[in-house]
Design an enzyme around this catalytic site. Sequence first.
Site, PDB file in Angstrom:
ATOM      1  N   TYR A 135       0.839  -1.202   0.000  1.00 51.22           N
ATOM      2  CA  TYR A 135       0.000   0.000   0.000  1.00 51.22           C
ATOM      3  C   TYR A 135       0.878   1.258   0.000  1.00 51.22           C
ATOM      4  CZ  TYR A 135      -4.648  -2.065   0.898  1.00 51.22           C
ATOM      5  OH  TYR A 135      -5.855  -2.732   0.814  1.00 51.22           O
ATOM      6  N   LYS A 185       3.742 -15.386   2.081  1.00 52.06           N
ATOM      7  CA  LYS A 185       3.935 -16.070   0.794  1.00 52.06           C
ATOM      8  C   LYS A 185       5.432 -16.281   0.650  1.00 52.06           C
ATOM      9  CE  LYS A 185       2.502 -17.701  -3.144  1.00 52.06           C
ATOM     10  NZ  LYS A 185       1.683 -18.921  -3.240  1.00 52.06           N
ATOM     11  N   ASP A 217      -2.283 -18.528   0.128  1.00 52.98           N
ATOM     12  CA  ASP A 217      -3.288 -19.248  -0.671  1.00 52.98           C
ATOM     13  C   ASP A 217      -3.896 -20.384   0.141  1.00 52.98           C
ATOM     14  OD1 ASP A 217      -0.774 -20.420  -0.754  1.00 52.98           O
ATOM     15  OD2 ASP A 217      -0.861 -20.977  -2.868  1.00 52.98           O
ATOM     16  N   ASP A 241      -6.080  -7.400   4.094  1.00 53.29           N
ATOM     17  CA  ASP A 241      -7.253  -6.779   3.487  1.00 53.29           C
ATOM     18  C   ASP A 241      -8.137  -7.867   2.891  1.00 53.29           C
ATOM     19  OD1 ASP A 241      -8.942  -4.767   2.382  1.00 53.29           O
ATOM     20  OD2 ASP A 241      -7.945  -5.049   0.443  1.00 53.29           O
ATOM     21  N   ASP A 245     -11.903  -9.787   4.615  1.00 51.60           N
ATOM     22  CA  ASP A 245     -13.217  -9.839   3.958  1.00 51.60           C
ATOM     23  C   ASP A 245     -13.700 -11.279   3.885  1.00 51.60           C
ATOM     24  OD1 ASP A 245     -13.261  -7.086   3.494  1.00 51.60           O
ATOM     25  OD2 ASP A 245     -14.028  -7.308   1.448  1.00 51.60           O
TER      26      ASP A 245
HETATM   27  C1  IPM Z   1     -10.362  -1.854   4.216  1.00 51.67           C
HETATM   28  C2  IPM Z   1     -10.702  -1.233   2.897  1.00 51.67           C
HETATM   29  C3  IPM Z   1      -9.622  -0.231   2.519  1.00 51.67           C
HETATM   30  C4  IPM Z   1      -8.311  -0.987   2.385  1.00 51.67           C
HETATM   31  C5  IPM Z   1      -9.942   0.603   1.275  1.00 51.67           C
HETATM   32  C6  IPM Z   1     -11.253   1.333   1.409  1.00 51.67           C
HETATM   33  C7  IPM Z   1      -8.831   1.564   0.961  1.00 51.67           C
HETATM   34  O1  IPM Z   1     -10.874  -2.228   1.928  1.00 51.67           O
HETATM   35  O2  IPM Z   1     -10.216  -1.106   5.198  1.00 51.67           O
HETATM   36  O3  IPM Z   1     -10.250  -3.082   4.278  1.00 51.67           O
HETATM   37  O4  IPM Z   1      -7.989  -1.528   1.320  1.00 51.67           O
HETATM   38  O5  IPM Z   1      -7.583  -1.034   3.353  1.00 51.67           O
HETATM   39 MG    MG Z   2     -10.829  -4.195   2.667  1.00 52.29          MG
END
Ligand code: IPM
Ligand code: MG
Length: 355
Positions: A135, A185, A217, A241, A245
């Site tokens: 990032y 990784k 993975d 990230d 999710d």
């Molecule tokens: C998160 C989000 C952010 C990230 C985006 C909105 C920049 O997906 O906080 O997980 O990638 O960190």
């Molecule tokens: Mg995210």
Amino acid sequence: MMIAVLPGDGVGPEVMRAAVEVLRAVRPELACEHGLVGGAALTAGLPALPEATRAICERSEAILFGSVGLPEYENKPLQERPEYALFLLRRDYELFANIRPVRVFAGLEAASSLKAELVHGLNLVVVRELTGGIYYGQPKERRVVDGIESAIDTMIYRAPEIERIARVAFDLARDRRKKLTSVDKQNILETSRLWREVVGRTAVDYPDVSLEHLLVDNAAMQLVRRPADFDVIVTENMFGDILSDEAGILTGSIGTLPSASLGTRRTARGQFGLYEPIAGTAPDIAGRGIANPTAAILSAALLLRHSLGDESSAARIEAAVEAAYAAGARTAELARAGEPPLSTGAFTQRVIAEL
Ligand code: IPM
Ligand code: MG
């Protein structure tokens, strides 16, 4: 004591209203100052993180954050996108430790995309490194190389950055089921080889915590295969990230999951931090008053715990959310056929009634 409230875009304003209402119910004396952020700021002709908003954060003990992102800025460079606000806040406040607890509320097992028996008792925490890796590494730009359109992002980690996030994760594991999974990784990436080495070295100070290493993975696969086995997962920024999710949806709704981003700055009674739902702006349901405010409400609880040192109010809110679910309160995305779904506001009132 002041809290910066930055609602942002999409469902951000709706769920922030809910979180502030719950916060006010437990701590009526807390002052909340609202600021523009993300697309809401850009649309007003300001940068994604306006100076006035920074000033509010500067005089606050913590930031309660909604979500940022608007489709109309999708093709702009990072500096002109709503997400840049989050990028700057994390970097400028050095919020390197992103803590994302994932748990299934009793009664919601059937809402998971996995078989209910696989997610029964699921209770894990993803500890995501938040201010390093791909990032933030430089160079990060578009280039024309030999007449060919190219782009570069740089993944870089320094040993101290790995060690400090590893310590956050080990400390957390020590207070839980004493099991840490470090994800990397290392079969391909140099940064991952360093990651694995430093986490391994740090483990020497935590003989009571069992440490396993997984390739990313494989980790993605194990998370849907045996999610309840995980306790604390520590990983670098981008892997975190993605995996958070994935872990999030195991609970049936990503709208239930809060997060805390902590750094080095202290407050009178804890750590300065930014608290936000892990779900995004949900443009498909924004403005309809049906978003699940759970993640925002639980983010407010984390704020009380980590930044204001108020464990009892935090625990009260968490218990109230649990009780509301146990009593059958459901927003639209979790309501089963025939169950009347609650609006954002009605769900919030149910939580407040359980306090
Ligand atoms: C998160 C989000 C952010 C990230 C985006 C909105 C920049 O997906 O906080 O997980 O990638 O960190
Ligand atoms: Mg995210």
